[in-house]
Design a protein around this motif. Structure first.
Motif, short mmCIF file in Angstrom:
data_model
loop_
_atom_site.label_atom_id
_atom_site.label_comp_id
_atom_site.label_asym_id
_atom_site.label_seq_id
_atom_site.Cartn_x
_atom_site.Cartn_y
_atom_site.Cartn_z
N SER A 109 0.92 -1.17 -0.06
CA SER A 109 0.03 0.14 0.11
C SER A 109 0.82 1.12 -0.10
O SER A 109 1.76 1.35 0.54
N LEU A 110 0.72 2.10 -1.16
CA LEU A 110 1.01 3.48 -0.90
C LEU A 110 0.52 4.41 0.01
O LEU A 110 -0.75 4.82 -0.58
N ALA A 111 0.77 4.66 1.12
CA ALA A 111 -0.02 5.44 1.99
C ALA A 111 0.95 6.18 3.29
O ALA A 111 2.01 6.02 3.26
N ARG A 112 0.19 7.34 3.75
CA ARG A 112 0.90 7.83 4.68
C ARG A 112 1.24 7.19 6.06
O ARG A 112 0.18 6.36 6.39
N VAL A 113 2.35 7.32 6.71
CA VAL A 113 2.62 6.62 7.74
C VAL A 113 2.34 7.65 9.09
O VAL A 113 2.78 8.63 8.83
N ALA A 114 1.73 6.97 9.86
CA ALA A 114 1.26 8.04 11.04
C ALA A 114 2.49 8.40 11.70
O ALA A 114 3.44 7.72 11.72
N ASP A 115 1.93 9.90 12.30
CA ASP A 115 3.56 10.41 13.22
C ASP A 115 3.96 9.51 14.24
O ASP A 115 5.06 9.38 14.42
N GLN A 125 3.35 15.00 5.21
CA GLN A 125 2.45 15.89 4.82
C GLN A 125 1.09 14.96 4.90
O GLN A 125 1.24 13.97 4.81
N ASP A 126 0.26 15.67 5.51
CA ASP A 126 -1.28 15.20 5.84
C ASP A 126 -1.74 14.60 4.47
O ASP A 126 -1.69 15.46 3.37
N GLY A 127 -2.10 13.42 4.44
CA GLY A 127 -2.97 12.66 3.38
C GLY A 127 -2.08 12.58 2.14
O GLY A 127 -2.55 12.16 1.10
N MET A 128 -0.66 12.27 2.39
CA MET A 128 0.13 12.36 1.22
C MET A 128 0.90 10.95 1.29
O MET A 128 1.73 10.67 2.69
N THR A 166 -4.85 -0.61 -7.30
CA THR A 166 -6.24 0.08 -7.17
C THR A 166 -6.21 1.24 -6.48
O THR A 166 -4.89 1.61 -6.14
N GLN A 167 -6.98 2.02 -6.20
CA GLN A 167 -6.99 3.37 -5.69
C GLN A 167 -8.16 3.35 -4.56
O GLN A 167 -9.22 3.24 -4.90
N THR A 168 -7.70 3.64 -3.45
CA THR A 168 -8.74 3.61 -2.43
C THR A 168 -8.54 4.92 -1.53
O THR A 168 -7.76 5.69 -1.64
N GLY A 169 -9.62 5.20 -0.61
CA GLY A 169 -9.68 6.43 0.17
C GLY A 169 -9.55 7.61 -0.12
O GLY A 169 -9.53 8.60 0.49
N GLY A 170 -9.87 7.90 -1.52
CA GLY A 170 -10.09 9.28 -1.95
C GLY A 170 -8.83 9.95 -2.16
O GLY A 170 -8.84 11.20 -2.94
N GLY A 171 -7.64 9.42 -2.08
CA GLY A 171 -6.43 10.08 -2.31
C GLY A 171 -6.16 10.25 -4.01
O GLY A 171 -6.59 9.42 -4.53
N SER A 172 -5.76 11.48 -4.35
CA SER A 172 -5.55 11.53 -5.83
C SER A 172 -3.91 11.42 -6.08
O SER A 172 -3.27 11.65 -5.43
N ILE A 173 -4.00 11.05 -7.71
CA ILE A 173 -2.40 10.95 -8.13
C ILE A 173 -2.54 11.95 -9.08
O ILE A 173 -3.03 12.60 -10.15
#
Length: 455
Positions: A109-115, A125-128, A166-173
């Motif tokens: 998964s390409l996703a932001r890792v929590a602080d 960066q938030d949501g990135m 696939t793309q999930t969660g509303g994040g855009s490219i």
């Protein structure tokens, strides 16, 4: 300034005395050791690499793999982490111009890792998920999921998966060039993305939702060459060229124009949204074509704001038919192949098949000017132009301001009694012309088709 991820064959430490069982222990000695390992099956931990410049690589021996729940790559360095045994769940990257080439053994998964999961305590960066000015190519041995946003407006993002992308969660490219390959699954990118160039290949379907137009072209060659691991032999993709799908290609584009320098190929093609589509390469090959507005999810049949012109050229026989399954889940209007306000021009060239055009579902083009429908529909075939019904049904009726039809090698046979046109132009160079129509029209000429076939 960069380094190599590697293993240590054996620690020289042999503890004298101490706790029972400790004496004689040598760390990093087991054959299953990894170059970098964080956490365990019971503890989800993070590997965070911050490298200012140079290149971070992996050794070629069998124990140089990387293992963690999260992998965060930061700084201006390049990262060449292409071992097939790398195992992480989440990948994130930011702040750098160095390229990232990463291969993972399983799902990724390409996703932001929590602080709280970052050892450095320096928040992403938030949501990135990815924010880089250097190219990023990622390969998953399973499913590759884009779960948060990607900001790579000036460079290339390559997504390769043994399963699906696939793309999930509303994040855009946002990327200058986007290439996606799903070796055994589908490419499903349903957020409102923004790309300059797009190429995709999938055993199943390809779906892209995009904001402002792009070029279907070639992306690559892929730089990924896996040194070892279960997915090594299937990992190298020289180039991703055009858009090719085993089942359906669905393109929803809100504005601008979609053009091409490489072909599209699929069983079905759906061109949707307010954008114009100029897909006039002679190598395009689909079986069925549909087009409509497809405004927003939950508003599937809205036809406003879609004044972009559709120009499409196909190699071989083409059926205008909207009865196929759509990966977006946003349905076409019932019994409809075309529902737009912009003009539509379709041409079928002689290819492996004769080059006929068959109207199997309704074609509705409606753009009013001073109370008159001025939308134009052009159908040009190397063979014949046919309406599937015998005239008794309305399921394939044509409604447009100006209908222009040309059959170079056969007949023009438009049989539906519910056809409704304002002006009619037809040419059958080697056959008959039949039009059934409901309420009168004008015989007229069409100055020129806008289609210019490439190749």
């Amino acid at each position: 300034d960069g380094y190599e991820l590697n293993t240590r064959a054996a620690s020289p430490d042999t503890v004298v005395g101490g706790l029972a069982g400790v004496a004689g222990t040598a760390v990093f000695q087991a054959a299953t050791s990894k170059a970098v390992e964080a956490g365990s099956a019971q503890q989800a931990k993070t590997v965070e690499l911050q490298t200012t410049r140079g290149t971070v690589t992996q050794a070629t021996d069998a124990t140089a793999d990387l293992s963690a729940a999260n992998l965060v790559l930061r700084g201006g360095a390049a990262y060449e982490l292409q071992r097939g045994g790398n195992t992480v769940t989440t990948l994130a990257a930011d702040s750098g111009a160095g390229v990232i080439h990463y291969v993972n053994q399983g799902d990724l998964s390409l996703a932001r890792v929590a602080d709280a999961s970052l050892p450095s305590q320096q928040a992403l960066q938030d949501g990135m998920a990815l924010s880089r000015s250097g190219a990023v190519w990622v390969r998953s041995g399973g499913t590759l999921t884009v779960a948060d946003s990607v900001a790579m407006q000036t460079t290339t993002l390559g997504l390769q998966a043994a399963g699906s992308v696939t793309q999930t969660g509303g994040g855009s490219i946002a990327a200058d060039a986007l290439g996606a390959k799903a070796q055994a699954g589908s490419v499903t990118l349903g957020s409102v993305n923004s790309v300059g160039t797009f190429a995709a290949s999938a055993a199943g379907s390809v779906y892209l939702r995009e904001a402002d137009g792009y070029a279907i072209a070639e992306v690559g060659p892929s730089p990924l060459t896996v040194s070892s691991g279960a997915n090594a032999t299937a990992s190298v993709v020289e180039k991703i060229t055009g858009v090719r799908a085993g089942t359906t290609i669905e393109l929803i584009t809100q504005g601008g124009t979609v053009s091409q320098t490489a072909d599209v190929s699929a069983a079905n093609l759906a061109l949707r949204g307010g954008a114009g589509y100029t897909l006039t390469r002679a190598g395009n090959a689909v079986g069925k074509l549909a087009s409509d507005a497809a405004a927003q999810p939950g508003n599937a049949n809205a036809n406003g704001g879609d004044a972009g012109t559709v120009q499409y050229v196909n190699s071989g026989t083409l059926v205008l038919d909207g009865s196929f399954s759509l990966p977006s889940g946003i349905a076409l209007p019932q019994d409809t192949a075309t529902a737009r306000t912009g003009d539509v021009w379709v041409r079928a060239l002689a290819g492996a098949t004769a080059g006929d055009i068959t109207v199997a579902d309704k074609l509705t083009l409606n753009r009013l000017d001073a109370g008159k429908n001025v939308a134009a529909l052009g159908l040009q075939a190397a063979g014949s132009v046919l309406q599937a019904a015998d005239g008794a049904t309305t399921s394939d009726a044509i409604s447009t301001g100006h209908l222009a039809v040309r059959a170079q090698g056969g007949d023009v046979l438009l049989r539906s009694q519910r056809n409704e046109v304002g002006k009619f132009t037809a040419q059958a160079l080697q056959g008959h012309v039949l039009l059934r129509e409901s309420d009168g029209y004008e015989l007229n000429t069409r100055a020129a088709s806008p289609d210019t076939v490439v190749g």
